[in-house]
Design an enzyme around this catalytic site. Structure first.
Site, PDB file in Angstrom:
ATOM      1  N   SER A 232       0.051  -4.012   3.811  1.00 46.10           N
ATOM      2  CA  SER A 232       1.521  -3.953   3.901  1.00 46.10           C
ATOM      3  C   SER A 232       1.915  -2.837   4.852  1.00 46.10           C
ATOM      4  O   SER A 232       1.166  -1.885   5.050  1.00 46.10           O
ATOM      5  CB  SER A 232       2.121  -3.641   2.528  1.00 46.10           C
ATOM      6  OG  SER A 232       1.955  -2.249   2.243  1.00 46.10           O
ATOM      7  N   ASP A 233       3.111  -2.963   5.419  1.00 44.90           N
ATOM      8  CA  ASP A 233       3.643  -1.772   6.069  1.00 44.90           C
ATOM      9  C   ASP A 233       4.035  -0.827   4.933  1.00 44.90           C
ATOM     10  O   ASP A 233       4.162  -1.237   3.772  1.00 44.90           O
ATOM     11  CB  ASP A 233       4.846  -2.132   6.958  1.00 44.90           C
ATOM     12  CG  ASP A 233       5.105  -1.029   7.981  1.00 44.90           C
ATOM     13  OD1 ASP A 233       5.745  -1.314   9.009  1.00 44.90           O
ATOM     14  OD2 ASP A 233       4.650   0.114   7.746  1.00 44.90           O
ATOM     15  N   TRP A 234       4.216   0.412   5.272  1.00 40.11           N
ATOM     16  CA  TRP A 234       4.448   1.423   4.233  1.00 40.11           C
ATOM     17  C   TRP A 234       5.852   1.271   3.653  1.00 40.11           C
ATOM     18  O   TRP A 234       6.831   1.573   4.321  1.00 40.11           O
ATOM     19  CB  TRP A 234       4.223   2.823   4.812  1.00 40.11           C
ATOM     20  CG  TRP A 234       2.815   3.322   4.623  1.00 40.11           C
ATOM     21  CD1 TRP A 234       2.417   4.457   3.980  1.00 40.11           C
ATOM     22  CD2 TRP A 234       1.599   2.701   5.076  1.00 40.11           C
ATOM     23  NE1 TRP A 234       1.050   4.597   4.009  1.00 40.11           N
ATOM     24  CE2 TRP A 234       0.521   3.532   4.659  1.00 40.11           C
ATOM     25  CE3 TRP A 234       1.304   1.540   5.775  1.00 40.11           C
ATOM     26  CZ2 TRP A 234      -0.811   3.230   4.919  1.00 40.11           C
ATOM     27  CZ3 TRP A 234      -0.024   1.231   6.026  1.00 40.11           C
ATOM     28  CH2 TRP A 234      -1.066   2.051   5.621  1.00 40.11           C
TER      29      TRP A 234
ATOM     30  N   GLY B   2       6.706  -1.830   2.615  1.00 42.46           N
ATOM     31  CA  GLY B   2       7.095  -3.191   2.966  1.00 42.46           C
ATOM     32  C   GLY B   2       6.896  -4.192   1.846  1.00 42.46           C
ATOM     33  O   GLY B   2       7.138  -5.384   2.029  1.00 42.46           O
TER      34      GLY B   2
END
Ligand code: GLC
Length: 744
Positions: free
Chosen positions: A271-273, A275
């Protein structure tokens, strides 16, 4: 088939029942296959998986700290450590902080921004880049490098364009593959980002991107597809935004259907941080590792609350209640184990190196090849140090450090050569260099606890600054203005977009005044984006110098004084005005909860060609200190059979008086398509180094698959029989020859 599925389900049930009763996890004793590197990796994965408890399988799927996830201590399976970013290795942070930890051994080499790498149009530079940054990541004991980014350049206002590789899917595809291959040779995984459709920072955490399938498949996915299928990327990062109403970090269409099914991706979706927003979707829609979640899901996360992550206790709870599939859990765990065996448990990987002379040389070389000579009349450049006795350097970007700031790609370097330092070093003993500020932009110099240490404070008024700069210019034999954008908010910076297309801080006024004061003026734009140039008619020489890292000043001086003959080409169009850009012309930017890509496939030069718009500077444009002739464009046949190929050739001659390199570009246009297509699209390029008078023949192979477009009605790629044109040129608006051919 049904039978096998039933038996598999029963076996999984028994296994999990055994585990749930605390029974031994998998075969006890016996050779620990997972530890034996001579064993095939898939056997090792299955052996490790069979030994892990339910809790251990869940534990490796989410963060335990800001940038790490747990391993399986009981089995000696190590943690996974991630690091930003695409241009260099971020300084160590505290366990649960964004701020740096204050270590004294984690300064790094800042390599040029990826726009600069793309502007080299040289896959060899991409390989050199990947090798170098991969060695630094390895030396810093990192397992996943959170980069490179390959989001397509849709609008010149996107704050993060500097981290990506431009507007064309073919250029981005060719330039991302060597970077990935070379990083991963160090036993470090890349994490190609941000998948997908993260083409603006405005509303990035929630904007739902509406785009037709043609643009999705022809423009926005190809670089990711190449990264996975050709580069063999071991990890991919989900984007913050939504697509079809689901956050890209847990998106069934992008992750389950396209990435994992169609592209057979066997790596990890990270995941993006922050996200990850939904436990059930995280469980089912293709997310494998969750980082940076704001654990209360509502606002800023509670500190050290990693058990609250969606793929932590909530997921474990669902699994225990039978509300989530064990088979899906095992698939996630297999992917993470595979990555661990490729990285943290790979004992054959090299040891890397940090801040080596080789890395600084690489940074300088890539930057020198990426700097683009946009305009050069009257021989203003290169400046001859045998003749120029006084050089005036004007502009804040001549002195402002650019390796600090800009968001997650921010770095802590041992030293950053600024343009002024580089110019002074090159001119030492030959010419006097006088500096004038010219304007005041952003005087801050601090990001995540990394401080530039520069004091950019200034008391003079705008008028006084311009007057002083003009006075210096009048006395000089040559004037170099260094301006552009910077890494502060609403400039080239993550989290927000630019607020204007023109240069900020009234730089246009300074440039105009300098042009009046001294015709021998070169304007250097330090940026990761296109900018308006209302003064272009009054300025004889312009360079795009990008954000080029630790060696920025030296690379710029190499080009300005002629040690390096520029050979960079623009990886994106510079429109004259913002409205000439399709995202702005067709009105959907920045959108709100939703942004609709009305322009579809007509992005960048594809739009300029369609609308016959004259760009300020075209995609693929870049000059040299020598001149080249490209001609004699011909094909070995004019009909292309469905299984055949056509060989296009062109002769390139260095018609000037110094060695240099030209990038010959092949575009192809479909003259008879049943669906709208761009006039032409980049399908090949070759960078050719030539000595004066030397001629080389460049050849391109055209095959039917290069002629395909995505038929969204059929959901398939089709190459329609009919007439096509091959364009051979040195820029998208500088075609030197064409050849017509027929696809049978
Ligand atoms: C940031 C960025 C991403 C980065 C990650 C970790 O928000 O979107 O590119 O790698 O979080 O810093």
């Amino acid at each position: 088939m049904k039978n096998r599925t039933w038996i598999k389900g029963l076996a999984a049930l028994c296994a999990s029942a055994a585990v749930a009763c605390g029974g031994g996890a998998g075969p006890q004793g016996g050779v620990a296959v997972y530890l034996d590197e001579s064993q095939p990796i898939e056997k090792r994965v299955e052996d490790a998986l069979s030994r892990m408890t339910l809790e251990e399988k869940v534990a490796i799927l989410h963060a335990q700290s800001k940038f790490s996830s747990a391993g399986v201590p009981r089995l000696g399976i190590p943690e996974v450590w991630c690091t930003d970013g695409p241009h260099g290795i971020r300084p160590e942070v505290l366990w649960d902080e964004w701020n740096q930890a204050g270590w004294t051994n984690d300064s790094c080499t800042a390599f040029p921004a990826l726009t600069c790498l793309a502007a080299t149009w040289n896959p060899e530079m991409s390989a050199l880049y990947g090798k170098s940054i991969g060695e630094e990541a390895r030396y810093r004991e990192k397992d996943i490098l959170l980069g490179p980014g390959v989001n397509i350049y849709r609008t010149p206002l996107n704050g993060r364009n500097f981290e990506y590789m431009g507007e064309d899917p073919y250029l981005s595809s060719r330039m991302v593959v060597p970077y990935i291959e070379e990083v991963q040779k160090n036993g470090v995984a890349v994490c190609v980002k941000h998948f997908a459709l993260n083409n603006q920072e405005a509303h990035r955490h929630g904007v739902n991107v509406v785009v037709d399938d043609r643009a999705l498949y022809e423009i926005y996915l190809p670089a990711f597809k190449a990264a996975v299928e050709e580069g063999g990327a071991w990890a991919v990062m989900g984007a913050y935004n939504k697509y079809k109403g689901e956050h890209c970090c847990h998106n069934r269409y992008l992750l389950n259907d396209i990435l994992k099914r169609d592209w057979a991706f066997d790596g990890v979706v990270v995941s993006d941080w922050g996200g990850t927003h939904d436990t059930k979707q995280a469980a089912e829609n293709g997310l494998d590792m969750e980082f940076g979640s704001w654990t209360d899901g509502l606002s800023w996360g509670a500190s050290n609350a990693y058990d609250n992550y969606h793929l932590a206790a909530p997921y474990l709870d669902m699994l225990r209640k039978g509300e989530a599939s064990m088979a899906t859990l095992d698939d996630k765990a297999r992917r993470v184990l595979r990555l661990i065996f490729r990285t943290a448990m790979n004992t054959r990987k090299p040891f890397g190196s940090l801040n080596s002379p080789e890395h600084l040389t690489a940074a300088r070389r890539i930057a020198g090849e990426g700097i683009v000579l946009l305009k050069n009349e009257g021989g203003v450049l290169p400046i001859d140090l045998g003749r120029a006795k006084t050089i005036a350097v004007v502009g804040e970007n001549a002195v402002k450090m650019m390796t600090v700031g800009g968001g997650s790609s921010s770095l802590k370097v041992r030293h950053e050569y600024t343009p002024l330092e580089g110019i002074r070093a090159a001119a030492a003993g030959k010419a006097e260099v006088i500096y004038e500020r010219g304007y005041v932009g952003d005087v801050t110099g601090d990001y995540n606890g990394v401080k530039t240490g520069q004091d950019l404070s200034e008391s003079r008024s705008e008028a006084q600054l311009i007057a002083d700069a003009v006075a210096a210019a009048r006395k000089a034999d040559a004037v170099i203005f260094v301006g552009g954008l910077n890494k502060s908010n609403h400039q080239d910076c993550e989290g927000d977009d630019r607020l204007q297309y023109g240069l900020p801080y009234a730089q246009d006024k300074v440039i105009g005044a300098l042009a009046e004061a001294n015709p021998n003026l070169a304007v250097v734009i330090v940026s990761g984006n296109a900018v308006a140039m209302p003064w272009i008619g009054r300025v004889p020489a312009v360079l795009e110098a990008w954000f080029s890292g630790s060696e920025a000043g030296n690379a710029l001086a190499d080009v300005v004084f002629g040690a390096v003959n520029p050979s960079g080409k623009l990886p994106f169009t510079f429109p004259v005005r913002l409205e000439d850009n399709s995202a702005h012309a067709l009105g959907e930017y920045p959108g709100g909860d939703t942004v609709t890509y009305n322009e579809s496939i007509f992005v960048g030069y594809r739009w300029h060609d369609k609308e016959r718009l004259e760009p300020l500077f075209a995609f693929g444009h870049g000059l040299s200190y020598t001149t080249f002739a490209v001609g004699n464009v011909k094909a070995d046949r004019t009909t292309l059979a469905s299984k055949g190929s056509i060989r296009i050739s062109a002769d390139v001659t260095n018609t000037g008086d110094r060695a240099g390199a030209e990038v010959v570009q092949l575009y192809i246009g479909d003259e008879q398509s049943s669906l709208p297509r761009p006039v032409k699209e980049l399908k090949g390029f070759r960078k050719i180094a030539l000595d004066p008078g030397q001629t080389q023949t460049v050849t391109f192979e055209i095959t039917p698959d290069m002629l395909r477009y995505y038929d969204d009605a059929k959901g398939a790629w089709v190459a329609e029989p009919g007439a096509f044109t091959a364009y051979v040129g040195v820029a998208s608006d500088d075609i030197r020859g064409t050849v017509g051919f027929e696809l049978k």
